[in-house]
Design a protein around this motif. Sequence first.
Motif, PDB file in Angstrom:
ATOM      1  N   ASN A 181       2.920   7.683 -10.833  1.00  0.00           N
ATOM      2  CA  ASN A 181       3.865   7.222  -9.812  1.00  0.00           C
ATOM      3  C   ASN A 181       3.574   5.826  -9.288  1.00  0.00           C
ATOM      4  OD1 ASN A 181       5.619   9.312  -9.681  1.00  0.00           O
ATOM      5  ND2 ASN A 181       5.095   9.964  -7.615  1.00  0.00           N
ATOM      6  N   ASP A 182       2.343   5.389  -9.433  1.00  0.00           N
ATOM      7  CA  ASP A 182       1.939   4.113  -8.839  1.00  0.00           C
ATOM      8  C   ASP A 182       1.544   3.071  -9.895  1.00  0.00           C
ATOM      9  OD1 ASP A 182       2.132   5.173  -6.134  1.00  0.00           O
ATOM     10  OD2 ASP A 182       0.262   6.228  -6.512  1.00  0.00           O
ATOM     11  N   VAL A 183       0.513   3.401 -10.674  1.00  0.00           N
ATOM     12  CA  VAL A 183      -0.079   2.403 -11.564  1.00  0.00           C
ATOM     13  C   VAL A 183       0.884   1.997 -12.685  1.00  0.00           C
ATOM     14  CG1 VAL A 183      -1.957   1.969 -13.202  1.00  0.00           C
ATOM     15  CG2 VAL A 183      -2.429   3.184 -11.055  1.00  0.00           C
TER      16      VAL A 183
ATOM     17  N   LEU B  88       0.817  -1.207   0.000  1.00  0.00           N
ATOM     18  CA  LEU B  88       0.000   0.000   0.000  1.00  0.00           C
ATOM     19  C   LEU B  88       0.855   1.262   0.000  1.00  0.00           C
ATOM     20  CD1 LEU B  88      -2.406  -1.182   2.855  1.00  0.00           C
ATOM     21  CD2 LEU B  88      -3.008  -1.089   0.420  1.00  0.00           C
ATOM     22  N   ASP B  89       0.439   2.215  -0.833  1.00  0.00           N
ATOM     23  CA  ASP B  89       0.995   3.568  -0.845  1.00  0.00           C
ATOM     24  C   ASP B  89       0.508   4.299   0.424  1.00  0.00           C
ATOM     25  OD1 ASP B  89       1.822   6.135  -1.836  1.00  0.00           O
ATOM     26  OD2 ASP B  89      -0.192   6.433  -2.658  1.00  0.00           O
ATOM     27  N   VAL B  90       1.055   5.467   0.698  1.00  0.00           N
ATOM     28  CA  VAL B  90       0.647   6.237   1.886  1.00  0.00           C
ATOM     29  C   VAL B  90      -0.255   7.424   1.503  1.00  0.00           C
ATOM     30  CG1 VAL B  90       1.466   7.670   3.816  1.00  0.00           C
ATOM     31  CG2 VAL B  90       2.606   5.509   3.287  1.00  0.00           C
ATOM     32  N   GLY B  91       0.313   8.433   0.812  1.00  0.00           N
ATOM     33  CA  GLY B  91      -0.449   9.655   0.527  1.00  0.00           C
ATOM     34  C   GLY B  91      -1.667   9.389  -0.344  1.00  0.00           C
ATOM     35  N   GLU B  92      -2.823   9.743   0.138  1.00  0.00           N
ATOM     36  CA  GLU B  92      -4.108   9.588  -0.555  1.00  0.00           C
ATOM     37  C   GLU B  92      -4.516   8.127  -0.766  1.00  0.00           C
ATOM     38  OE1 GLU B  92      -6.268  11.889  -0.706  1.00  0.00           O
ATOM     39  OE2 GLU B  92      -4.868  13.365   0.047  1.00  0.00           O
ATOM     40  N   THR B  93      -3.737   7.211  -0.190  1.00  0.00           N
ATOM     41  CA  THR B  93      -4.172   5.810  -0.140  1.00  0.00           C
ATOM     42  C   THR B  93      -4.548   5.488   1.304  1.00  0.00           C
ATOM     43  OG1 THR B  93      -2.819   5.197  -2.043  1.00  0.00           O
ATOM     44  CG2 THR B  93      -3.475   3.413  -0.562  1.00  0.00           C
ATOM     45  N   LEU B  94      -3.579   5.652   2.221  1.00  0.00           N
ATOM     46  CA  LEU B  94      -3.856   5.490   3.652  1.00  0.00           C
ATOM     47  C   LEU B  94      -4.130   6.835   4.322  1.00  0.00           C
ATOM     48  CD1 LEU B  94      -1.039   2.955   4.682  1.00  0.00           C
ATOM     49  CD2 LEU B  94      -3.472   2.444   4.388  1.00  0.00           C
TER      50      LEU B  94
ATOM     51  N   GLY C 176      -2.083   2.256  -5.245  1.00  0.00           N
ATOM     52  CA  GLY C 176      -1.763   3.675  -5.111  1.00  0.00           C
ATOM     53  C   GLY C 176      -2.728   4.547  -5.893  1.00  0.00           C
ATOM     54  N   ASP C 177      -2.671   5.854  -5.606  1.00  0.00           N
ATOM     55  CA  ASP C 177      -3.665   6.787  -6.170  1.00  0.00           C
ATOM     56  C   ASP C 177      -3.216   7.450  -7.462  1.00  0.00           C
ATOM     57  OD1 ASP C 177      -1.789   8.107  -4.251  1.00  0.00           O
ATOM     58  OD2 ASP C 177      -2.742   9.928  -5.022  1.00  0.00           O
ATOM     59  N   ARG C 178      -1.916   7.374  -7.789  1.00  0.00           N
ATOM     60  CA  ARG C 178      -1.431   8.124  -8.959  1.00  0.00           C
ATOM     61  C   ARG C 178      -1.132   7.199 -10.125  1.00  0.00           C
ATOM     62  NH1 ARG C 178       2.381  13.103  -7.225  1.00  0.00           N
ATOM     63  NH2 ARG C 178       3.055  12.718  -9.370  1.00  0.00           N
TER      64      ARG C 178
END
Length: 211
Positions: free
Chosen positions: A159-161, A2-8, A154-156
Motif C-alpha cells: 500500500n505504501d512502498v 507520512l502514513d498514519v497506521g503503524e507509522t505515526l 509508510g509501513d506496508r
Amino acid sequence: MLDVGETLVDETRVFRTWAQIFGLPEFTLMAVLGGSISNGEKADDWRRFFDLINHPDWQDSRPDFEERYGSLRPDDLYPDALRAIDGLKRRGYRVAVTANQPARRHAELEALGVEVEAMGMSDAMGVFKPEMAFFDRTLELLGSPAPGDVAYVGDRVDNDVVPAAAARMRAVWIRRGPWGLLHEDRDGVADLVVRSLDELLERIDEAWPRR
Ligand SMILES: [Mg+2]
C-alpha cells in the motif's frame, strides 16, 4: 509525507477493540491477523481475516467498533511520532500526513499535537491507497512539487512502498507493526528502509540519490 497506521499510530487498540467485540482472546485475534498478513498475496484482505475468525459479518459491528474505539488518544501515537515531525520541520523539511483513514482522524491528530503543512485522509479525499490517484492527490496538497522531491513514508510494501515508487516519489519503508515486519520488499523498490521515525530523522537524506 507520512502514513498514519503503524507509522505515526500504534494500532494495538484497534485490534484489541475487535477482540473485545468478538469475545476472542487478544492473542488469538492478533496471531490470526499476523498469519493472514504473511499468508501470501492479498492475504491481509479484511474479508479473509474476518472469515478466519468466523465473523464474515464484521461490517455489522462497525458502529460498535467506532463507539468503543472512540477518538485517537495520546498513547496511540508511537513515542517518536511528534518528535520526528518536529525534527523534520526543524531540518527544513515540509511535512504532510496522508493515509487511508476516516475523515475525522484529521482533527483527532491535530488535537494530539500533530502540526503539519497538509493532511489528507482518504475518506475525505475520496481516493485510497494503493490507487495512483491517492498519490497524485497528496502531491496536490503540497502544491504539486516534483514527485522525486517528496518521500512517502509508510509501513506496508503493497500500500505504501510499491505505489509510492510507481508514483515516482521516494519510497521510505518503516519496518514496524505487523505489516512492516512481515512484508518483503522482493523487488527492492524502497529507497530507504528504517525501523523507527527516530531513525528516519537521522537518515532521511539517504532517501535521495547523491547529487
Ligand atoms: Mg500504515
